[in-house]
Scaffold this motif. Sequence first.
Motif, PDB file in Angstrom:
ATOM      1  N   THR A 119       0.917   5.018   1.248  1.00 58.17           N
ATOM      2  CA  THR A 119       0.206   5.880   2.183  1.00 58.17           C
ATOM      3  C   THR A 119       0.722   7.311   2.078  1.00 58.17           C
ATOM      4  O   THR A 119       1.905   7.546   1.819  1.00 58.17           O
ATOM      5  CB  THR A 119       0.363   5.393   3.632  1.00 58.17           C
ATOM      6  OG1 THR A 119       1.738   5.480   4.016  1.00 58.17           O
ATOM      7  CG2 THR A 119      -0.121   3.956   3.775  1.00 58.17           C
ATOM      8  N   GLN A 138      -0.221  -1.200  -7.822  1.00 61.52           N
ATOM      9  CA  GLN A 138      -0.312  -2.223  -8.852  1.00 61.52           C
ATOM     10  C   GLN A 138       1.058  -2.865  -9.062  1.00 61.52           C
ATOM     11  O   GLN A 138       2.093  -2.313  -8.680  1.00 61.52           O
ATOM     12  CB  GLN A 138      -0.826  -1.608 -10.157  1.00 61.52           C
ATOM     13  CG  GLN A 138      -2.187  -0.954 -10.029  1.00 61.52           C
ATOM     14  CD  GLN A 138      -3.258  -1.911  -9.551  1.00 61.52           C
ATOM     15  OE1 GLN A 138      -3.412  -3.009 -10.083  1.00 61.52           O
ATOM     16  NE2 GLN A 138      -3.988  -1.510  -8.508  1.00 61.52           N
ATOM     17  N   MET A 157       0.841  -1.190   0.000  1.00 61.97           N
ATOM     18  CA  MET A 157       0.000   0.000   0.000  1.00 61.97           C
ATOM     19  C   MET A 157       0.879   1.244   0.000  1.00 61.97           C
ATOM     20  O   MET A 157       1.919   1.285   0.676  1.00 61.97           O
ATOM     21  CB  MET A 157      -0.917   0.032   1.227  1.00 61.97           C
ATOM     22  CG  MET A 157      -1.798  -1.185   1.406  1.00 61.97           C
ATOM     23  SD  MET A 157      -3.147  -1.249   0.205  1.00 61.97           S
ATOM     24  CE  MET A 157      -4.185   0.071   0.806  1.00 61.97           C
ATOM     25  N   GLN A 177      -4.405   9.592   1.847  1.00 63.43           N
ATOM     26  CA  GLN A 177      -4.586   8.544   0.845  1.00 63.43           C
ATOM     27  C   GLN A 177      -3.970   7.247   1.345  1.00 63.43           C
ATOM     28  O   GLN A 177      -2.945   7.252   2.039  1.00 63.43           O
ATOM     29  CB  GLN A 177      -3.913   8.922  -0.483  1.00 63.43           C
ATOM     30  CG  GLN A 177      -4.545  10.075  -1.211  1.00 63.43           C
ATOM     31  CD  GLN A 177      -3.825  10.371  -2.517  1.00 63.43           C
ATOM     32  OE1 GLN A 177      -2.858   9.704  -2.878  1.00 63.43           O
ATOM     33  NE2 GLN A 177      -4.274  11.375  -3.228  1.00 63.43           N
ATOM     34  N   GLU A 178      -4.593   6.157   0.956  1.00 64.19           N
ATOM     35  CA  GLU A 178      -4.072   4.820   1.229  1.00 64.19           C
ATOM     36  C   GLU A 178      -4.537   3.949   0.068  1.00 64.19           C
ATOM     37  O   GLU A 178      -5.702   3.568   0.006  1.00 64.19           O
ATOM     38  CB  GLU A 178      -4.608   4.291   2.557  1.00 64.19           C
ATOM     39  CG  GLU A 178      -4.062   2.940   2.960  1.00 64.19           C
ATOM     40  CD  GLU A 178      -4.582   2.509   4.322  1.00 64.19           C
ATOM     41  OE1 GLU A 178      -3.887   1.733   4.994  1.00 64.19           O
ATOM     42  OE2 GLU A 178      -5.687   2.948   4.723  1.00 64.19           O
ATOM     43  N   VAL A 179      -3.646   3.711  -0.875  1.00 62.54           N
ATOM     44  CA  VAL A 179      -4.057   3.040  -2.103  1.00 62.54           C
ATOM     45  C   VAL A 179      -3.157   1.838  -2.375  1.00 62.54           C
ATOM     46  O   VAL A 179      -1.955   1.875  -2.117  1.00 62.54           O
ATOM     47  CB  VAL A 179      -4.019   3.999  -3.319  1.00 62.54           C
ATOM     48  CG1 VAL A 179      -5.020   5.132  -3.141  1.00 62.54           C
ATOM     49  CG2 VAL A 179      -2.623   4.575  -3.523  1.00 62.54           C
ATOM     50  N   PRO A 180      -3.734   0.757  -2.897  1.00 63.25           N
ATOM     51  CA  PRO A 180      -2.909  -0.411  -3.240  1.00 63.25           C
ATOM     52  C   PRO A 180      -2.062  -0.117  -4.468  1.00 63.25           C
ATOM     53  O   PRO A 180      -2.537   0.493  -5.438  1.00 63.25           O
ATOM     54  CB  PRO A 180      -3.938  -1.509  -3.509  1.00 63.25           C
ATOM     55  CG  PRO A 180      -5.195  -0.778  -3.869  1.00 63.25           C
ATOM     56  CD  PRO A 180      -5.172   0.513  -3.122  1.00 63.25           C
TER      57      PRO A 180
END
Length: 354
Positions: free
Chosen positions: A250, A277, A248, A272-275
């Motif tokens: 962050t 790719q 992730m 924001q906290e996004v996986p």
Amino acid sequence: MRDRIDADAWQAALLADLAHEAEKTGRRPLRSIFFGGGTPSLMPPRIAASLIEAAERHWGFSNDIEITLEANPNSVEAARFGDLAAAGINRVSLGLQALDNDALAFLGRAHDVDEGLGALDTARRIFDRVSFDLIYARPGQSESDWEAELARALSFGTGHLSLYQLTIEPGTRFATLAAQGKLTPVDPDHGATLYELTQAMTAQAGIPSYEISNHARPGQESRHNLIYWRYGDYVGIGPGAHGRRGGMATLRHKKPENWMGAVDRNGNGLQQEVPLQAEDKAREALLMGLRLGEGVDLARIAGLSGLPIGALVDDRAIDRMNDLGLVWRTGNRLQVSPAGMLLLDAILPEVVAV
């Protein structure tokens, strides 16, 4: 500039942000803590102590944990070094930037050379490990100027140096001055000459480069920096902090008031906290790792990202650059050669395929 800081509120918010990350990661021994961004050496030492104590409680520490503080080299901040060392700081990184008063004024620094060296002397008496940075390839700086300045820097005997070439970034005061014709950037060939001089002098002094701009005696490399150059996990807390945690990405709110408000509402300062790719993971690992003299292990990056090795890099570009002596590949180990480091910004887009 904020005239009044509620230190108790800041401490509570930082501890809450830290606890949130600890809950997400689970317990694992920490190898590095880094207090950076802004002027962390101006925070009350009790806040540093409370954060270090909480980090040890949440995660545990490795036996040789590195706890670094970034500091401006002035007498106000140096006066706090003893208390900060007592709080648990064992390494300091000083932003000296130049050993010339005219250069410091040009760079917009508030300290002069004497004050900076006084802070360096204080740091060396108090902390186990000390690093400082210098900026070279400044307008009008000759080869002999930099040779003398770097020789003086090396004579101080610190275990780590960060030596950066001056770059003109868009939107900065330097970019405005360059556009107005009031600043002439250093010719790239002259910059290359200064870079080669830097590599030769630091190597001879026993403090060779381990990353394009960072130099250390064996065992004195910055563990904090190595963690993200080697694409390990790190958590970031506080305003504007970035992190990489279990795949992730962050990002904390940058404006302090917004970050504090988020902690009050949510128990953390996340914006924001996004996986990430697979391609993002691979690209970041390659772009960071190829800055290191040791290079990257393509098999490891394939394992981290889930992509096959063949999808990570352009083999034909690597073959061409290997013939030119710019990159080396031995099995799954890919390295940029010392000659190639001069052209790193041009090499990376060619060899990185993701």
